[in-house]
Design a protein around this motif. Sequence first.
Motif, PDB file in Angstrom:
ATOM      1  N   GLN A  78       4.048  69.736  40.016  1.00 17.18           N
ATOM      2  CA  GLN A  78       2.888  70.521  39.578  1.00 17.18           C
ATOM      3  C   GLN A  78       3.195  72.017  39.564  1.00 17.18           C
ATOM      4  OE1 GLN A  78       0.223  69.190  38.072  1.00 17.18           O
ATOM      5  NE2 GLN A  78       1.414  67.320  38.344  1.00 17.18           N
ATOM      6  N   ARG A  79       4.010  72.491  40.510  1.00 15.08           N
ATOM      7  CA  ARG A  79       4.414  73.913  40.488  1.00 15.08           C
ATOM      8  C   ARG A  79       5.246  74.195  39.239  1.00 15.08           C
ATOM      9  NH1 ARG A  79       5.713  72.934  45.928  1.00 15.08           N
ATOM     10  NH2 ARG A  79       7.929  73.288  45.500  1.00 15.08           N
ATOM     11  N   ALA A  83       4.250  76.716  36.265  1.00 17.37           N
ATOM     12  CA  ALA A  83       5.155  77.802  35.867  1.00 17.37           C
ATOM     13  C   ALA A  83       5.416  77.741  34.361  1.00 17.37           C
ATOM     14  CB  ALA A  83       6.466  77.706  36.646  1.00 17.37           C
TER      15      ALA A  83
END
Length: 182
Positions: A78-79, A83
């Motif tokens: 998810q990061r 991004a």
Amino acid sequence: MRPLSAARERFDVAVVGGGAAGIAAAVAAAGCGAHVLLLERALRLGGNVSQALVHTICGLYLSADAGEAVAANPGLPQRFAAALRRAGAAGDPERVGRVWVLPTDPPRVAAEALRICEAVPGIELRLGCELVAAELTAAGAAPHRLRVQGPRGPDHEVAAAVVVDASGDAVAAALGAAATET
């Protein structure tokens, strides 16, 4: 094949393949304090998204039975997706039939993947390097040894305590005669 010689460089972890799985493995290992080598035979990161110009990433969300996209796994996936969205490399999740996908711009995905990997302390990135030989040892034995061809010359050898084969075609396992399962 001639035997591998003593390696000139040593790493805690060598990751073969710079697609999503390889990037995740390298970032996670470096995040735990490991000195990581990330090898990618192409000149850019991103795997099928950037190499085959695949315009969606699947597997980030649960099935689309109803409602909005729900993350399948928290943390790094998810990061990474967030991004990509911030960098303009991906849009918002879209429903396609019974699945949610993340629409992407492949060249921007490659650029953002490179930025992410270069920003993580502990990752040494080698693009345009192909694994040509591997000597894999039993668990707890001497370090694994790899020979790569690329910008550093045709017989650059490295040693690593752990090898992660995220190549997509099991090249490290095949060259190192490791058991595999499909």
